[in-house]
Scaffold this motif. Structure first.
Motif, PDB file in Angstrom:
ATOM      1  N   ASP A 196       0.771  -1.348   0.096  1.00 50.11           N
ATOM      2  CA  ASP A 196       0.076  -0.035   0.143  1.00 50.11           C
ATOM      3  C   ASP A 196       0.656   1.347  -0.029  1.00 50.11           C
ATOM      4  O   ASP A 196       1.890   1.056   0.637  1.00 50.11           O
ATOM      5  CB  ASP A 196      -0.908  -0.093   1.173  1.00 50.11           C
ATOM      6  N   MET A 197       0.460   2.498  -0.628  1.00 48.47           N
ATOM      7  CA  MET A 197       1.034   3.667  -0.301  1.00 48.47           C
ATOM      8  C   MET A 197      -0.019   4.800  -0.830  1.00 48.47           C
ATOM      9  O   MET A 197      -1.257   4.572  -1.237  1.00 48.47           O
ATOM     10  CB  MET A 197       1.899   3.823  -1.586  1.00 48.47           C
ATOM     11  N   LEU A 198       0.268   5.922   0.061  1.00 45.75           N
ATOM     12  CA  LEU A 198      -0.642   7.005  -0.055  1.00 45.75           C
ATOM     13  C   LEU A 198       0.129   8.160   0.121  1.00 45.75           C
ATOM     14  O   LEU A 198       1.312   8.348   0.522  1.00 45.75           O
ATOM     15  CB  LEU A 198      -1.647   6.679   1.163  1.00 45.75           C
ATOM     16  N   GLY A 199      -0.513   9.281  -0.343  1.00 46.86           N
ATOM     17  CA  GLY A 199       0.102  10.520  -0.087  1.00 46.86           C
ATOM     18  C   GLY A 199      -0.775  11.631  -0.689  1.00 46.86           C
ATOM     19  O   GLY A 199      -1.805  11.461  -1.057  1.00 46.86           O
ATOM     20  N   TYR A 200      -0.406  12.924  -0.211  1.00 52.22           N
ATOM     21  CA  TYR A 200      -0.775  14.037  -0.818  1.00 52.22           C
ATOM     22  C   TYR A 200       0.065  15.164  -1.142  1.00 52.22           C
ATOM     23  O   TYR A 200       1.137  15.185  -0.549  1.00 52.22           O
ATOM     24  CB  TYR A 200      -1.934  14.763   0.077  1.00 52.22           C
ATOM     25  N   MET A 201      -0.254  16.025  -2.121  1.00 45.90           N
ATOM     26  CA  MET A 201       0.838  17.128  -2.352  1.00 45.90           C
ATOM     27  C   MET A 201       0.114  18.196  -3.069  1.00 45.90           C
ATOM     28  O   MET A 201      -0.975  18.190  -3.479  1.00 45.90           O
ATOM     29  CB  MET A 201       1.776  16.577  -3.333  1.00 45.90           C
ATOM     30  N   LYS A 202       0.878  19.352  -2.966  1.00 41.22           N
ATOM     31  CA  LYS A 202       0.214  20.655  -3.551  1.00 41.22           C
ATOM     32  C   LYS A 202       0.796  20.556  -4.942  1.00 41.22           C
ATOM     33  O   LYS A 202       1.782  20.799  -5.168  1.00 41.22           O
ATOM     34  CB  LYS A 202       0.778  21.762  -2.813  1.00 41.22           C
ATOM     35  N   TYR A 230      -3.967  11.019  -3.188  1.00 45.77           N
ATOM     36  CA  TYR A 230      -4.013   9.429  -3.705  1.00 45.77           C
ATOM     37  C   TYR A 230      -3.782   8.270  -2.873  1.00 45.77           C
ATOM     38  O   TYR A 230      -3.093   8.399  -1.676  1.00 45.77           O
ATOM     39  CB  TYR A 230      -3.218   9.258  -5.032  1.00 45.77           C
ATOM     40  N   LEU A 231      -4.285   7.028  -3.137  1.00 49.00           N
ATOM     41  CA  LEU A 231      -4.032   6.221  -2.270  1.00 49.00           C
ATOM     42  C   LEU A 231      -3.944   4.668  -3.325  1.00 49.00           C
ATOM     43  O   LEU A 231      -4.904   4.668  -4.073  1.00 49.00           O
ATOM     44  CB  LEU A 231      -5.092   5.448  -1.454  1.00 49.00           C
ATOM     45  N   LEU A 232      -3.157   3.909  -3.010  1.00 48.26           N
ATOM     46  CA  LEU A 232      -3.005   2.628  -3.907  1.00 48.26           C
ATOM     47  C   LEU A 232      -2.603   1.377  -3.288  1.00 48.26           C
ATOM     48  O   LEU A 232      -2.102   1.615  -2.050  1.00 48.26           O
ATOM     49  CB  LEU A 232      -1.886   3.113  -5.091  1.00 48.26           C
ATOM     50  N   ASP A 233      -3.193   0.366  -4.064  1.00 47.60           N
ATOM     51  CA  ASP A 233      -2.989  -0.988  -3.426  1.00 47.60           C
ATOM     52  C   ASP A 233      -2.447  -2.153  -4.266  1.00 47.60           C
ATOM     53  O   ASP A 233      -3.228  -2.330  -5.254  1.00 47.60           O
ATOM     54  CB  ASP A 233      -4.370  -1.365  -2.551  1.00 47.60           C
ATOM     55  N   VAL A 234      -1.021  -2.554  -4.168  1.00 49.96           N
ATOM     56  CA  VAL A 234      -0.486  -3.195  -5.375  1.00 49.96           C
ATOM     57  C   VAL A 234      -0.925  -4.641  -4.686  1.00 49.96           C
ATOM     58  O   VAL A 234      -0.906  -5.117  -3.469  1.00 49.96           O
ATOM     59  CB  VAL A 234       1.127  -3.108  -5.056  1.00 49.96           C
ATOM     60  N   ALA A 235      -1.132  -5.632  -5.463  1.00 51.33           N
ATOM     61  CA  ALA A 235      -1.456  -6.956  -5.477  1.00 51.33           C
ATOM     62  C   ALA A 235      -0.322  -7.624  -4.833  1.00 51.33           C
ATOM     63  O   ALA A 235       0.724  -7.554  -5.285  1.00 51.33           O
ATOM     64  CB  ALA A 235      -2.076  -7.675  -6.740  1.00 51.33           C
ATOM     65  N   LEU A 240       2.530  -8.006 -11.953  1.00 53.70           N
ATOM     66  CA  LEU A 240       2.066  -7.211 -10.835  1.00 53.70           C
ATOM     67  C   LEU A 240       1.064  -6.003 -11.171  1.00 53.70           C
ATOM     68  O   LEU A 240       0.968  -5.746 -12.489  1.00 53.70           O
ATOM     69  CB  LEU A 240       2.974  -6.287  -9.776  1.00 53.70           C
ATOM     70  N   TYR A 241      -0.062  -5.707 -10.511  1.00 56.07           N
ATOM     71  CA  TYR A 241      -1.003  -4.764 -10.974  1.00 56.07           C
ATOM     72  C   TYR A 241      -1.476  -4.149  -9.620  1.00 56.07           C
ATOM     73  O   TYR A 241      -1.109  -4.522  -8.598  1.00 56.07           O
ATOM     74  CB  TYR A 241      -2.381  -5.149 -11.748  1.00 56.07           C
ATOM     75  N   PHE A 242      -2.001  -2.912  -9.697  1.00 53.18           N
ATOM     76  CA  PHE A 242      -2.554  -2.114  -8.365  1.00 53.18           C
ATOM     77  C   PHE A 242      -3.942  -1.498  -8.868  1.00 53.18           C
ATOM     78  O   PHE A 242      -4.096  -1.303  -9.865  1.00 53.18           O
ATOM     79  CB  PHE A 242      -1.478  -1.258  -8.043  1.00 53.18           C
ATOM     80  N   THR A 243      -4.489  -1.486  -7.743  1.00 51.96           N
ATOM     81  CA  THR A 243      -5.708  -0.427  -7.728  1.00 51.96           C
ATOM     82  C   THR A 243      -5.401   0.938  -7.081  1.00 51.96           C
ATOM     83  O   THR A 243      -4.526   0.851  -6.400  1.00 51.96           O
ATOM     84  CB  THR A 243      -6.929  -1.035  -6.639  1.00 51.96           C
ATOM     85  N   MET A 244      -6.235   1.764  -7.455  1.00 53.39           N
ATOM     86  CA  MET A 244      -5.710   3.198  -7.129  1.00 53.39           C
ATOM     87  C   MET A 244      -7.044   4.111  -7.092  1.00 53.39           C
ATOM     88  O   MET A 244      -8.012   3.800  -7.837  1.00 53.39           O
ATOM     89  CB  MET A 244      -4.767   3.768  -7.932  1.00 53.39           C
ATOM     90  N   VAL A 245      -6.962   5.036  -6.103  1.00 53.16           N
ATOM     91  CA  VAL A 245      -7.836   6.487  -6.468  1.00 53.16           C
ATOM     92  C   VAL A 245      -7.087   7.616  -6.346  1.00 53.16           C
ATOM     93  O   VAL A 245      -5.844   7.622  -5.665  1.00 53.16           O
ATOM     94  CB  VAL A 245      -8.703   6.507  -5.277  1.00 53.16           C
TER      95      VAL A 245
END
Length: 436
Positions: A199-205, A214-219, A280-285
């Motif tokens: 998993d990885m998440l973050g925010y930026m200006k 954003y937030l993503l989840d790698v299989a 590998l693939y990942f879901t994301m918003v």
């Protein structure tokens, strides 16, 4: 290091230890006779006249791994000596052969129960005795080989664990450190199920008016998943130039255009499309919030829906769309949607590790998550993610999660310039009263 350990062991393995025997007997005549017989057969014989003496010799000679002991002895007989050196708390492995004048079933069973590896009657022919001793040394050789390989594996595992722990700490440093930005307040929890997660998440200006979240989840789990999530995070962090995924460079002022969320996902899909070597693939918003107007544009790639908490209504709703994951197919298209936030509204993003938490046959579910968001809404935004995750722990009656868990909430506070303008007017009015 592992090779060094193996070579040291190998040099010792082919040495003289394979000929060393500790011979234990209280009968001096029998001790001298057996020592002479075995020495002629090429064995290096060390003697002890009773069990206590044998323990002392073994303490002083860690190179001895083979014991041939008489059964009947004063002070400590062969059975007790065997039990001592075969106990779990003894410092090393020994091959123990009992030598007895008895050849009955009860004696053999007693010796084996004490931990003896072999049982030999005293009148056994020397050729048979030598053959059984050689078989004992082969057993020792196999044990030592397995032990050395296990030690090498333990050393390699310790090194890998140390490296994974370091990698996990480095990934944590990629997570945001600030929980406030102009016009917004944020909070998150990121909990890997193993030493490193996908998993990885973050925010930026992005500019003066826009914030990307954003937030993503790698299989999967482990190193490959963590490396992919790190790579995606680095791709998103490039905020300018022709290599940027989140902006497009223009020739005229302001010299850039913010890419719509679906464009960002499309570019990520093109960059990380799977091949025969990489499955590998990942879901994301991915969302972009205009901090002045409260409009949030977002796009979802195979990810759970957002939870939109309405401050005015005191209730939350699921907002999402059906879509493909990133990295699996080259023909997919993504769509940008938008929602209009009011001051105090919150938007939640999360990975399915939290909604798929289980209690028996029941899953926490997206609806359960939505209800949990409503329950913690009255608490400070900076505490809400922690409180929500703890409520799921309590629900599943377990501290650990089976999958990586990531939860992020962003609250739009309203137009920061309008608030600043109101503050200035209020300050002027108060000052005027004061000086009147």
């Amino acid at each position: 290091m592992c090779k060094h350990i193996f070579y040291v062991w190998e040099a010792w393995f082919v040495g003289d230890w394979m000929k060393k025997i500790l011979l234990v007997d209280d009968n001096r005549t029998m001790l001298l006779f057996m020592e002479k017989v075995l020495s002629k057969r090429g064995f290096d014989v060390i003697t002890a006249n009773d069990g206590m003496h044998a323990l002392q010799v073994l303490e002083e000679r860690p190179d001895i791994q083979f014991v041939l002991s008489d059964w009947m002895m004063p002070e400590m007989d062969g059975i007790e000596l065997c039990s001592r050196v075969k106990s779990a708390n003894y410092g090393r492995y020994l091959f123990f052969m009992l030598l007895s004048g008895k050849d009955d079933k009860e004696s053999i069973v007693s010796g084996i129960n004490a931990g003896a590896d072999d049982f030999v009657v005293k009148d056994t022919h020397v050729d048979e005795l030598e053959a059984r001793i050689q078989a004992g040394f082969r057993t020792l050789a196999l044990h030592n080989e397995i032990t050395a390989k296990n030690e090498a594996l333990d050393a390699a595992y310790a090194t890998m664990k140390k490296d994974l722990d370091s990698a996990g700490e480095l990934l944590k440093r990629l997570l945001p450190t600030e929980n406030t930005m102009s016009g917004v307040e944020l909070s998150y929890e990121s909990i890997p199920s193993a030493q490193i997660g996908g998993d990885m998440l973050g925010y930026m200006k992005l500019d003066e008016d826009h914030v990307a979240i954003y937030l993503l989840d790698v299989a999967g789990h482990g190193v490959s998943s963590a490396l992919l999530s790190f790579s995606v995070q680095q791709s998103l962090s490039v905020n300018s130039g022709h290599s940027s995924i989140v902006k497009t460079t223009l020739d005229e002022p302001p010299y850039y255009r913010l890419n719509e969320p679906h464009e960002v996902l499309r570019r990520l899909n093109e960059r990380y499309i799977s091949n025969d070597q990489n499955l590998l693939y990942f879901t994301m918003v991915y969302a972009v919030l205009n901090i002045k107007t409260g409009r949030m544009d977002f796009s979802i790639a195979g990810h759970p829906p957002l939870v939109w908490m309405h401050s005015r209504l005191g209730d939350a709703e699921l907002v999402g769309q059906e879509s493909f994951v990133i990295g699996a197919f080259d023909f997919v298209e993504y769509e940008t949607l938008y929602i209009q936030l009011e001051p105090g509204d919150k938007v939640w993003m999360y990975s399915d590790g939290i909604t798929e938490a289980e209690k028996g046959d029941e899953m926490f579910s997206e609806e359960g998550f939505r209800k949990a968001v409503v329950e913690v809404n009255e608490q400070p935004t900076t505490l809400q993610t922690e409180l929500l995750v703890n409520s799921v722990r309590k629900w599943q009656q377990a501290e650990q999660f089976d999958d990586d868990v990531s939860v992020l909430v962003v609250e739009w506070k309203g137009n920061p310039e309008r608030e600043q303008l109101c503050d200035m007017k209020l300050s002027t009015k108060v000052n005027a009263r004061f000086f009147k």
